[in-house]
Design a protein around this motif. Structure first.
Motif, PDB file in Angstrom:
ATOM      1  N   PHE A 121      21.439  22.476  13.963  1.00 53.11           N
ATOM      2  CA  PHE A 121      20.360  23.214  13.241  1.00 53.11           C
ATOM      3  C   PHE A 121      19.275  22.345  13.007  1.00 53.11           C
ATOM      4  O   PHE A 121      18.164  22.973  13.069  1.00 53.11           O
ATOM      5  CB  PHE A 121      21.132  23.611  11.788  1.00 53.11           C
ATOM      6  CG  PHE A 121      22.237  24.455  11.873  1.00 53.11           C
ATOM      7  CD1 PHE A 121      21.969  26.016  12.457  1.00 53.11           C
ATOM      8  CD2 PHE A 121      23.506  24.390  11.537  1.00 53.11           C
ATOM      9  CE1 PHE A 121      22.951  26.903  12.389  1.00 53.11           C
ATOM     10  CE2 PHE A 121      24.297  25.269  11.605  1.00 53.11           C
ATOM     11  CZ  PHE A 121      23.949  26.536  11.813  1.00 53.11           C
ATOM     12  N   TYR A 149      20.200  33.757  14.647  1.00 51.43           N
ATOM     13  CA  TYR A 149      19.997  33.538  13.012  1.00 51.43           C
ATOM     14  C   TYR A 149      18.916  34.086  12.505  1.00 51.43           C
ATOM     15  O   TYR A 149      18.701  34.653  11.579  1.00 51.43           O
ATOM     16  CB  TYR A 149      20.065  31.850  12.888  1.00 51.43           C
ATOM     17  CG  TYR A 149      19.931  31.709  11.228  1.00 51.43           C
ATOM     18  CD1 TYR A 149      21.035  31.641  10.519  1.00 51.43           C
ATOM     19  CD2 TYR A 149      18.922  30.981  10.748  1.00 51.43           C
ATOM     20  CE1 TYR A 149      21.047  31.656   9.167  1.00 51.43           C
ATOM     21  CE2 TYR A 149      18.770  30.921   9.504  1.00 51.43           C
ATOM     22  CZ  TYR A 149      19.784  31.011   8.779  1.00 51.43           C
ATOM     23  OH  TYR A 149      19.958  31.001   7.283  1.00 51.43           O
ATOM     24  N   THR A 187      22.585  26.287  19.840  1.00 53.54           N
ATOM     25  CA  THR A 187      21.482  25.553  19.378  1.00 53.54           C
ATOM     26  C   THR A 187      20.341  26.633  19.718  1.00 53.54           C
ATOM     27  O   THR A 187      19.496  27.234  18.824  1.00 53.54           O
ATOM     28  CB  THR A 187      20.951  24.410  19.992  1.00 53.54           C
ATOM     29  OG1 THR A 187      21.730  23.182  19.453  1.00 53.54           O
ATOM     30  CG2 THR A 187      19.727  23.921  19.366  1.00 53.54           C
ATOM     31  N   LEU A 221      24.446  27.979   6.072  1.00 54.93           N
ATOM     32  CA  LEU A 221      24.803  26.900   7.300  1.00 54.93           C
ATOM     33  C   LEU A 221      26.012  25.998   6.632  1.00 54.93           C
ATOM     34  O   LEU A 221      26.945  25.573   7.557  1.00 54.93           O
ATOM     35  CB  LEU A 221      23.756  26.304   7.731  1.00 54.93           C
ATOM     36  CG  LEU A 221      22.490  27.431   8.032  1.00 54.93           C
ATOM     37  CD1 LEU A 221      21.086  26.669   8.696  1.00 54.93           C
ATOM     38  CD2 LEU A 221      22.994  28.305   9.158  1.00 54.93           C
ATOM     39  N   SER A 255      21.638  29.663  17.097  1.00 53.71           N
ATOM     40  CA  SER A 255      20.579  29.669  15.833  1.00 53.71           C
ATOM     41  C   SER A 255      19.147  30.062  15.988  1.00 53.71           C
ATOM     42  O   SER A 255      18.867  30.829  15.304  1.00 53.71           O
ATOM     43  CB  SER A 255      20.609  27.835  15.836  1.00 53.71           C
ATOM     44  OG  SER A 255      21.857  27.254  15.469  1.00 53.71           O
ATOM     45  N   MET A 273      17.133  26.152   8.581  1.00 53.35           N
ATOM     46  CA  MET A 273      17.833  25.555   9.438  1.00 53.35           C
ATOM     47  C   MET A 273      17.731  24.170   9.321  1.00 53.35           C
ATOM     48  O   MET A 273      18.666  23.259   9.331  1.00 53.35           O
ATOM     49  CB  MET A 273      17.546  25.838  10.946  1.00 53.35           C
ATOM     50  CG  MET A 273      18.214  27.396  11.155  1.00 53.35           C
ATOM     51  SD  MET A 273      18.168  27.678  13.114  1.00 53.35           S
ATOM     52  CE  MET A 273      16.324  28.301  13.067  1.00 53.35           C
TER      53      MET A 273
END
Length: 303
Positions: free
Chosen positions: A51, A231, A223, A86, A227, A190
């Motif tokens: 993150f 995300y 990643t 998270l 993310s 993040m």
């Protein structure tokens, strides 16, 4: 964003459909990715790296494009959301996957839409009858899918129940907090959530050994796609759709997770499991189907 300023949930626009597809497929695969990553990487440390790197990259790109730097108030709100989603959400899932299969993790997380509807009502949001039916059908599918050999230890099951509580509460609260606009909000969440995970990793004494190539590739996938891409798509859904639709990924993720577990992880799924997947998809359809025009636009605070 305050309730007064929050726009009415959007219909199934192309942007919403694209974000749903990304969250459905990518997050379904991240359960398997996490399982591979923590084979040789510390769980919380791996998440912190995931993150922080993703958030820093996104922040750098946004600043290069002229996006304003978040205010102190926005950083504070981002830290709250990042910690809940998270740290509490993804962090607890990752810890649970030390003792549970990726399929089981995705299946138990499928209670997310139910918690989202319950938390939404705390802020005066409305969940329609068909959405409640879809939630019930989806949970019935999860119960069917969990019959058989795919089970978790009691501690892992507890962590997997606490994870969606943190995730959905944070998601609902985020709609009322002064978060940075657009993708800057995702970047700030993040970064702050990753910092919390890093602190927890240090406090718990996690140690980094020599990671395998598979774990490093899994971390890279988590990643970039888990993310940066998924995300950000999810936070768009939280801001522009009703809670039951934004969290409907929890019904599709088990389908993707089980298919990956069967195809690559050596798990087996019988006839009852495949029936359960069909029931889960039926629940998703009930939740995601647009409301009738005759219902009129949602009232302020409705979902």
């Amino acid at each position: 964003m305050t309730p007064a300023a929050r726009p009415a949930p959007a219909a199934l626009t192309p942007a919403v459909l694209l974000c749903l597809g990304l969250v459905y497929v990518v997050w379904g695969s991240t359960y398997f990715g996490i399982k591979v990553a923590i084979e040789t990487l510390p769980p919380l440390g791996m998440l912190a790296a995931r993150f922080v790197v993703a958030g820093a990259l996104l922040l750098a790109v946004l600043r290069w494009r002229g996006a304003p730097w978040p205010t102190a108030r926005e950083w504070g709100a981002s830290a709250l959301v990042g910690t809940l989603l998270l740290g509490g959400g993804t962090g607890l899932v990752t810890l649970a996957e030390r003792d549970a299969s990726s399929s089981v993790a995705a299946m138990i997380i499928a209670v997310s839409p139910l918690f989202a509807a319950l938390f939404g009502r705390l802020w005066g949001e409305r969940t329609g009858g068909r959405e409640w039916l879809g939630i019930g059908v989806g949970l019935a599918g999860i119960a069917l899918l969990n019959v058989g050999e795919l089970r978790a230890t009691p501690l892992a099951a507890l962590l997997l129940i606490l994870a969606p509580i943190c995730w959905t509460f944070g998601s609902q609260w985020s709609r009322r907090l002064p978060l940075p606009a657009g993708l800057m909000g995702s970047a700030a969440e993040m970064l702050t959530g990753g910092a919390v995970l890093l602190a927890l990793s240090v406090l718990l004494g996690e140690r980094w050994g020599t990671p395998s190539a598979a774990s490093l590739w899994a971390l890279l996938y988590l990643t970039v796609f888990g993310s940066l891409v998924a995300y950000s798509a999810y936070m768009y859904l939280v801001a522009h759709t009703r809670p039951a639709l934004a969290t409907s990924y929890a019904y599709v993720n088990p389908v993707v997770a089980v298919l990956l577990g069967v195809g690559f992880g050596g798990e087996r799924l019988g006839a009852l499991g495949w029936v359960a997947l069909g029931v889960i998809l039926a629940g998703v359809l009930l939740v995601a189907w647009p409301r009738r025009t005759s219902d009129g636009p949602p009232a302020e605070g409705a979902a």
